[in-house]
Write a protein that holds these residues in place. Sequence first.
Motif, PDB file in Angstrom:
ATOM      1  N   PRO A 217       0.834  -1.207   0.000  1.00 40.36           N
ATOM      2  CA  PRO A 217       0.000   0.000   0.000  1.00 40.36           C
ATOM      3  C   PRO A 217       0.867   1.255   0.000  1.00 40.36           C
ATOM      4  CG  PRO A 217       0.113  -0.908   2.208  1.00 40.36           C
ATOM      5  CD  PRO A 217       0.868  -1.862   1.318  1.00 40.36           C
ATOM      6  N   ASP A 218       0.276   2.353  -0.340  1.00 38.09           N
ATOM      7  CA  ASP A 218       0.980   3.640  -0.335  1.00 38.09           C
ATOM      8  C   ASP A 218       0.898   4.220   1.067  1.00 38.09           C
ATOM      9  OD1 ASP A 218       2.209   5.998  -0.885  1.00 38.09           O
ATOM     10  OD2 ASP A 218       0.608   6.808  -2.166  1.00 38.09           O
ATOM     11  N   VAL A 219       1.880   3.871   1.909  1.00 37.74           N
ATOM     12  CA  VAL A 219       1.854   4.278   3.316  1.00 37.74           C
ATOM     13  C   VAL A 219       3.089   5.091   3.700  1.00 37.74           C
ATOM     14  CG1 VAL A 219       0.372   2.396   4.081  1.00 37.74           C
ATOM     15  CG2 VAL A 219       2.851   2.043   3.964  1.00 37.74           C
ATOM     16  N   GLY A 220       3.832   5.560   2.715  1.00 32.36           N
ATOM     17  CA  GLY A 220       5.022   6.352   3.027  1.00 32.36           C
ATOM     18  C   GLY A 220       6.172   5.457   3.456  1.00 32.36           C
ATOM     19  N   VAL A 222       7.984   2.740   5.634  1.00 33.59           N
ATOM     20  CA  VAL A 222       7.533   1.558   6.366  1.00 33.59           C
ATOM     21  C   VAL A 222       8.731   0.646   6.596  1.00 33.59           C
ATOM     22  CG1 VAL A 222       6.973   0.253   4.279  1.00 33.59           C
ATOM     23  CG2 VAL A 222       5.804  -0.292   6.422  1.00 33.59           C
ATOM     24  N   VAL A 223       8.668  -0.107   7.688  1.00 35.47           N
ATOM     25  CA  VAL A 223       9.714  -1.076   8.009  1.00 35.47           C
ATOM     26  C   VAL A 223       9.221  -2.459   7.601  1.00 35.47           C
ATOM     27  CG1 VAL A 223      11.096  -2.149   9.821  1.00 35.47           C
ATOM     28  CG2 VAL A 223      10.592   0.303   9.920  1.00 35.47           C
ATOM     29  N   GLN A 232      15.265  -6.681   9.071  1.00 32.65           N
ATOM     30  CA  GLN A 232      14.350  -5.573   8.829  1.00 32.65           C
ATOM     31  C   GLN A 232      15.000  -4.558   7.894  1.00 32.65           C
ATOM     32  OE1 GLN A 232      13.191  -3.886  12.584  1.00 32.65           O
ATOM     33  NE2 GLN A 232      11.962  -5.666  13.168  1.00 32.65           N
ATOM     34  N   ARG A 233      14.120  -3.870   7.169  1.00 36.41           N
ATOM     35  CA  ARG A 233      14.619  -2.842   6.265  1.00 36.41           C
ATOM     36  C   ARG A 233      13.583  -1.736   6.144  1.00 36.41           C
ATOM     37  NH1 ARG A 233      16.801  -3.765   0.047  1.00 36.41           N
ATOM     38  NH2 ARG A 233      17.370  -1.584  -0.369  1.00 36.41           N
ATOM     39  N   GLU A 234      14.028  -0.518   6.311  1.00 38.40           N
ATOM     40  CA  GLU A 234      13.130   0.628   6.178  1.00 38.40           C
ATOM     41  C   GLU A 234      13.119   1.096   4.722  1.00 38.40           C
ATOM     42  OE1 GLU A 234      13.611   5.092   7.519  1.00 38.40           O
ATOM     43  OE2 GLU A 234      13.008   3.865   9.251  1.00 38.40           O
ATOM     44  N   GLU A 236      10.838   3.413   1.521  1.00 35.55           N
ATOM     45  CA  GLU A 236       9.835   4.413   1.148  1.00 35.55           C
ATOM     46  C   GLU A 236       8.963   3.797   0.057  1.00 35.55           C
ATOM     47  OE1 GLU A 236       7.887   8.089   1.334  1.00 35.55           O
ATOM     48  OE2 GLU A 236       9.585   7.393   2.550  1.00 35.55           O
ATOM     49  N   THR A 237       7.667   3.719   0.311  1.00 35.83           N
ATOM     50  CA  THR A 237       6.762   3.053  -0.639  1.00 35.83           C
ATOM     51  C   THR A 237       6.440   3.982  -1.811  1.00 35.83           C
ATOM     52  OG1 THR A 237       4.881   3.731   0.721  1.00 35.83           O
ATOM     53  CG2 THR A 237       5.749   1.516   1.068  1.00 35.83           C
ATOM     54  N   THR A 238       7.439   4.237  -2.615  1.00 32.16           N
ATOM     55  CA  THR A 238       7.263   5.066  -3.800  1.00 32.16           C
ATOM     56  C   THR A 238       6.494   4.279  -4.870  1.00 32.16           C
ATOM     57  OG1 THR A 238       9.337   4.292  -4.758  1.00 32.16           O
ATOM     58  CG2 THR A 238       9.435   6.228  -3.314  1.00 32.16           C
ATOM     59  N   PRO A 239       5.916   4.961  -5.847  1.00 34.42           N
ATOM     60  CA  PRO A 239       5.230   4.236  -6.934  1.00 34.42           C
ATOM     61  C   PRO A 239       6.127   3.225  -7.630  1.00 34.42           C
ATOM     62  CG  PRO A 239       4.630   6.553  -6.979  1.00 34.42           C
ATOM     63  CD  PRO A 239       5.705   6.421  -5.956  1.00 34.42           C
ATOM     64  N   LEU A 240       7.409   3.583  -7.821  1.00 36.97           N
ATOM     65  CA  LEU A 240       8.329   2.650  -8.467  1.00 36.97           C
ATOM     66  C   LEU A 240       8.528   1.403  -7.622  1.00 36.97           C
ATOM     67  CD1 LEU A 240      10.339   1.873 -10.656  1.00 36.97           C
ATOM     68  CD2 LEU A 240      12.076   3.233  -9.432  1.00 36.97           C
ATOM     69  N   LEU A 241       8.751   1.583  -6.312  1.00 34.75           N
ATOM     70  CA  LEU A 241       8.952   0.427  -5.435  1.00 34.75           C
ATOM     71  C   LEU A 241       7.712  -0.452  -5.410  1.00 34.75           C
ATOM     72  CD1 LEU A 241      10.616  -1.112  -3.312  1.00 34.75           C
ATOM     73  CD2 LEU A 241       9.559   0.349  -1.578  1.00 34.75           C
ATOM     74  N   ARG A 242       6.546   0.151  -5.366  1.00 33.36           N
ATOM     75  CA  ARG A 242       5.314  -0.631  -5.326  1.00 33.36           C
ATOM     76  C   ARG A 242       5.135  -1.438  -6.604  1.00 33.36           C
ATOM     77  NH1 ARG A 242       0.718   3.299  -4.450  1.00 33.36           N
ATOM     78  NH2 ARG A 242      -0.511   1.394  -4.156  1.00 33.36           N
TER      79      ARG A 242
END
Length: 300
Positions: A217-220, A222-223, A232-234, A236-242
Amino acid sequence: MVRLEASLRTLELTVRRRLDGLLQGNHVGLLPGPGTEPGDARPYQPGDDVRRMDWSVTARTTAPHVRETVADRELETWAVVDLSRSIDYGTAATDKRHLALAALTAVAQLTAGGGNRLGAVVANGAMTLRLPARGGLAHARGLVRRVATAPPAPEGVRGDLAAALDELRRPPRRRGLVAVVSDFLGEPVWERSLRALSARHELLAVELLDPRELDLPDVGTVVLADPETGRQREVETTPLLRREFAAAASAHRDRVAAALRRCGAGHLTLRTDSDWVSDIVRFAVARKHAAGPRVPRRPA
């Protein structure tokens, strides 16, 4: 414990009511269909499974023939239940562990009666629990209860589905049904073990899925955490990553589906955000129709 018993009883009643009547008559495996004992040969018809070709009769008669099989009256079913840490996950109506219990209950219900036996191999990567195959409703209920109370895997321990499958190969079991319940995460290194089982058994693979494993989801920020290794990895849920995440998830599911097809396994998918009972019913009815009516034997 009282709450657990009530929950398991409700689960059993739900499955029984929705699946009642699907299995009528002789059967082998999860659904009605051909058995494993050889029967009469008959002329080949379009749509017949070419793996059942009887080449000796075909050569003798110069016309293609297939070998019929006799429906089994007694069935031995083994369930391989993957309880690795990734199973304890769910972001929708339920979690994957509950789906695993639901699938196990459905298999028990659909293969019950007639002297049939049910056993299980339960593995979480740290331990493997073998529950012997026995008949009867009390045994089936006790088996589901044992799986429900199995301890979770320790953090940092990866599941090993291939090792669990190999438990059924040594020693070899009588021919029957093997139902594999797992989320099939990771590379399909289990394919060789599953393919070896297909030489003796009918196979059913129940894949457990959660929507967040397929689409971020587009939640900014997230870990993300690997439940089996604890890493664990922090991000950024960018459009490209999604998009890349969805593409990778889709590619992984395609690899799993292809591996299961190569093994000859029936593939049932249960999701935490859907009506899993309806999914099981649709799958059972589709397989029942695909089996088709049995061809009556010719008089001697």
